[in-house]
Design a protein around this motif. Structure first.
Motif, PDB file in Angstrom:
ATOM      1  N   ASN A 161      17.879  10.848 -37.518  1.00 43.14           N
ATOM      2  CA  ASN A 161      17.076  11.631 -38.463  1.00 43.14           C
ATOM      3  C   ASN A 161      15.606  11.731 -38.064  1.00 43.14           C
ATOM      4  O   ASN A 161      15.137  11.024 -37.197  1.00 43.14           O
ATOM      5  CB  ASN A 161      17.282  11.138 -39.901  1.00 43.14           C
ATOM      6  N   THR A 214      12.877  10.820 -39.428  1.00 42.21           N
ATOM      7  CA  THR A 214      12.025   9.645 -39.612  1.00 42.21           C
ATOM      8  C   THR A 214      11.924   8.855 -38.315  1.00 42.21           C
ATOM      9  O   THR A 214      10.834   8.444 -37.920  1.00 42.21           O
ATOM     10  CB  THR A 214      12.606   8.732 -40.711  1.00 42.21           C
ATOM     11  N   SER A 215      13.065   8.685 -37.654  1.00 43.79           N
ATOM     12  CA  SER A 215      13.038   7.911 -36.417  1.00 43.79           C
ATOM     13  C   SER A 215      12.291   8.660 -35.310  1.00 43.79           C
ATOM     14  O   SER A 215      11.795   8.065 -34.371  1.00 43.79           O
ATOM     15  CB  SER A 215      14.454   7.574 -35.965  1.00 43.79           C
TER      16      SER A 215
END
Ligand SMILES: *[C@@H]1O[C@H](CO)[C@@H](O)[C@H](O)[C@H]1NC(C)=O
Ligand SMILES: *[C@@H]1O[C@H](CO)[C@@H](O)[C@H](O)[C@H]1NC(C)=O
Ligand SMILES: *[C@@H]1O[C@H](CO)[C@@H](O)[C@H](O)[C@H]1NC(C)=O
Ligand SMILES: *[C@@H]1O[C@H](CO)[C@@H](O)[C@H](O)[C@H]1NC(C)=O
Ligand SMILES: *[C@@H]1O[C@H](CO)[C@@H](O)[C@H](O)[C@H]1NC(C)=O
Length: 216
Positions: free
Chosen positions: A87, A89-90
């Protein structure tokens, strides 16, 4: 000499110059692909839309050729692009990369005080990029370092991150820049969400004037 190399590679390059850096994660995307892939593209703030598209087209082709991994990113002079099967965020975790520039192989005349000036300029540019909304997260500037040396720099964040995230990303990048290049004539640190560069020659203008030389 350096100028000549850049010039020749500009003339002979099929579309755009070689990538500055390619990062393929070691986790390979094999077997079942997840349904979602996130991608992100960014052009340097002074690059016009047609040159931006050309760079991104080249970059995405090159990235798919070179990386078969879950996360991958590629950086050019004019643009950067990345994708992830994980995702977003990573994707936004700071992970600085340090392409080696020609100018980084040469030292400045006064290595003791150089970083003070570089930091002054870069702190300023980081604040400008992060906080000045009219700049669209891209700031350029210069500072006179000695009688015959001026430091030119730019700082940029991707526009999906917040102001404080941009400032944080650029402050990590500045630490890395200190590590690699604090007495060199040039240096660049790139990450997924931000990048920071300086040169003792005016790079934006130099790249522009090279671009305008006909490819004959
Ligand atoms: C996205 O990744 C972050 C960190 O890797 C994780 O904490 C979060 O739960 C993930 N979100 C989704 C929707 O998978
Ligand atoms: C820092 O930024 C301010 C305001 O943008 C500008 O007036 C000043 O000249 C800058 N200083 C340096 C060293 O870039
Ligand atoms: C933001 O950038 C604009 C355009 O360069 C400049 O005119 C303005 O003074 C800047 N604002 C601040 C608060 O530095
Ligand atoms: C600037 O001048 C110093 C000495 O005056 C010299 O050592 C240095 O090479 C010069 N730098 C450039 C970029 O011309
Ligand atoms: C966009 O930039 C490229 C490379 O700098 C240049 O060759 C081209 O003429 C520019 N196009 C426009 C519409 O300004």
């Amino acid at each position: 000499m350096c100028f000549l190399i850049v010039l020749l590679s500009t003339i002979f390059a099929p579309v755009v110059a070689d990538p500055l850096y390619t990062a393929c994660s070691t986790e390979y995307a094999s077997g079942i692909f997840p349904d979602i892939v996130s991608g992100q593209a960014l052009c340097r703030g002074d690059v016009n839309s047609s040159a931006c598209q050309t760079c991104l087209r080249e970059a995405s082709q090159k990235l798919l050729e070179e990386c078969k991994s879950k996360d991958a990113a590629i950086w050019y002079e004019a643009c950067q692009i990345r994708y992830s099967f994980q995702n977003l965020t990573s994707l936004n975790v700071y992970a600085g990369k340090y392409p080696v520039l020609e100018s980084q192989k040469k030292s400045v005349s006064d290595t003791v005080h150089f970083y003070d000036y570089l930091k002054l300029l870069m702190d300023n540019l980081s604040i400008d990029a992060a906080l000045n909304r009219s700049k669209l997260m891209f700031a350029t500037g210069e500072i006179k370092f000695s009688r015959n040396e001026t430091i030119y720099g730019h700082a940029q964040c991707t526009r999906d991150i917040r102001e404080d995230e941009c400032q944080e990303c650029l402050s990590f990048a500045l630490l890395d820049l200190k590590g690699c290049c604090s007495s060199k004539q040039g240096g660049i640190v790139v990450s997924g969400s931000c990048n920071l560069r300086f040169e003792s020659v005016q790079i934006l203008q130099r790249l522009k004037s090279l671009d305008s030389i006909p490819n004959s």
